[in-house]
Design a protein around this motif. Structure first.
Motif, PDB file in Angstrom:
ATOM      1  N   LEU A  73       0.834  -1.372  -0.072  1.00  0.00           N
ATOM      2  CA  LEU A  73       0.011   0.047   0.074  1.00  0.00           C
ATOM      3  C   LEU A  73       0.801   1.271   0.112  1.00  0.00           C
ATOM      4  O   LEU A  73       0.554   2.334  -0.489  1.00  0.00           O
ATOM      5  N   GLY A  76       2.492   1.455  -3.264  1.00  0.00           N
ATOM      6  CA  GLY A  76       1.539   1.580  -4.340  1.00  0.00           C
ATOM      7  C   GLY A  76       0.917   2.684  -4.348  1.00  0.00           C
ATOM      8  O   GLY A  76       0.330   3.131  -5.650  1.00  0.00           O
ATOM      9  N   ASN A  77       0.806   3.345  -3.353  1.00  0.00           N
ATOM     10  CA  ASN A  77       0.233   4.908  -3.348  1.00  0.00           C
ATOM     11  C   ASN A  77       1.249   5.985  -3.467  1.00  0.00           C
ATOM     12  O   ASN A  77       1.120   7.017  -3.096  1.00  0.00           O
ATOM     13  N   CYS A  78       2.591   5.871  -4.098  1.00  0.00           N
ATOM     14  CA  CYS A  78       3.296   6.837  -4.141  1.00  0.00           C
ATOM     15  C   CYS A  78       3.160   7.695  -5.017  1.00  0.00           C
ATOM     16  O   CYS A  78       2.319   7.346  -5.982  1.00  0.00           O
ATOM     17  N   GLY A  81       2.781   6.921  -8.966  1.00  0.00           N
ATOM     18  CA  GLY A  81       2.582   5.514  -9.213  1.00  0.00           C
ATOM     19  C   GLY A  81       3.459   4.670  -8.363  1.00  0.00           C
ATOM     20  O   GLY A  81       4.376   5.080  -7.726  1.00  0.00           O
ATOM     21  N   PRO A  82       3.317   3.395  -8.471  1.00  0.00           N
ATOM     22  CA  PRO A  82       4.006   2.327  -7.617  1.00  0.00           C
ATOM     23  C   PRO A  82       5.629   2.354  -8.060  1.00  0.00           C
ATOM     24  O   PRO A  82       5.881   2.349  -9.270  1.00  0.00           O
ATOM     25  N   THR A 123      -7.209  -4.824  -1.314  1.00  0.00           N
ATOM     26  CA  THR A 123      -6.090  -4.132  -1.396  1.00  0.00           C
ATOM     27  C   THR A 123      -5.331  -4.049  -2.944  1.00  0.00           C
ATOM     28  O   THR A 123      -5.285  -2.859  -3.359  1.00  0.00           O
ATOM     29  N   ILE A 127      -4.910  -0.037  -5.451  1.00  0.00           N
ATOM     30  CA  ILE A 127      -3.253   0.483  -5.906  1.00  0.00           C
ATOM     31  C   ILE A 127      -3.668   0.014  -7.429  1.00  0.00           C
ATOM     32  O   ILE A 127      -2.418   0.505  -8.065  1.00  0.00           O
ATOM     33  N   TRP A 128      -4.525  -0.778  -7.770  1.00  0.00           N
ATOM     34  CA  TRP A 128      -4.585  -0.926  -9.420  1.00  0.00           C
ATOM     35  C   TRP A 128      -4.499   0.103 -10.355  1.00  0.00           C
ATOM     36  O   TRP A 128      -3.698  -0.081 -11.146  1.00  0.00           O
ATOM     37  N   ALA A 130      -3.415   3.060 -10.258  1.00  0.00           N
ATOM     38  CA  ALA A 130      -1.896   3.890 -10.134  1.00  0.00           C
ATOM     39  C   ALA A 130      -0.977   2.806 -10.609  1.00  0.00           C
ATOM     40  O   ALA A 130      -0.029   3.320 -11.501  1.00  0.00           O
ATOM     41  N   THR A 131      -1.296   1.414 -10.599  1.00  0.00           N
ATOM     42  CA  THR A 131      -0.240   0.517 -11.076  1.00  0.00           C
ATOM     43  C   THR A 131      -0.359   0.311 -12.698  1.00  0.00           C
ATOM     44  O   THR A 131       0.553   0.502 -13.482  1.00  0.00           O
TER      45      THR A 131
END
Length: 167
Positions: A73, A76-78, A81-82, A123, A127-128, A130-131
């Motif tokens: 998380l 992934g939330n940077c 993006g991750p 989960t 983050i999907w 952004a990924t």
């Protein structure tokens, strides 16, 4: 027992816990240590959270699923993006465009391993988007002519020294 003796002989106390953690990690674990919410690579000029050495996968294998989830998380939330290089204070280490996708292949692999181990779709959903955005950026940066030949050889530090993990 032996590690305690080692730390007694080579103690370090600074006002900055990240420096202390990085020092002890370098002595005991080849410069990587868990510093919530993820693992920090610490005893050098870039004390950063990285995903290229499979700490998340190791946590999954050890049943440390909450640690793995928290790390996924956070990474992934940077911003951007991750999987960029994130310093221990949360700031970005490198901000030029090609550095945002360097760790993406490791992040996606470990995210997949986490999902296989847990089935934790909420989960994944967090983050999907952004990924996928970072994956699209990777294709724009690493395959600018659209020929499906990814140009990792043009300045992808993390991939080049970790290529053995993917082969």
């Amino acid at each position: 027992h032996e590690s305690g003796e080692l730390l007694e002989r080579y103690g370090l106390r600074t006002p900055e816990p990240y420096i202390d953690a990085g020092f002890y990690a370098a002595l005991l674990t080849l410069e990587n240590t868990y510093l919530a919410p993820a693992w920090v690579e610490g005893a050098h000029k870039w004390n950063s959270y990285l995903v290229n050495n499979y700490q998340i996968s190791a946590a999954i294998a050890l049943g440390q699923l909450e640690r793995a989830r928290n790390a996924l998380l956070m990474i992934g939330n940077c911003p951007g993006g991750p999987a960029p290089n994130i310093q221990a204070d949360g700031s970005l280490f490198m901000t030029d465009s090609h550095k945002f996708e360097e760790g993406l292949q490791y992040f996606v692999l470990q995210l997949h391993r986490y999902w296989l181990a847990t089935g934790d779709r909420p989960t994944l959903d967090l983050i999907w988007e952004a990924t996928i955005e970072n994956f699209d950026r990777m294709l724009q940066v690493r395959d600018p002519d659209g020929n499906a030949l990814i140009n990792w050889h043009q300045g992808c530090n993390m991939f080049l020294y970790q290529a053995d993990h993917l082969s």
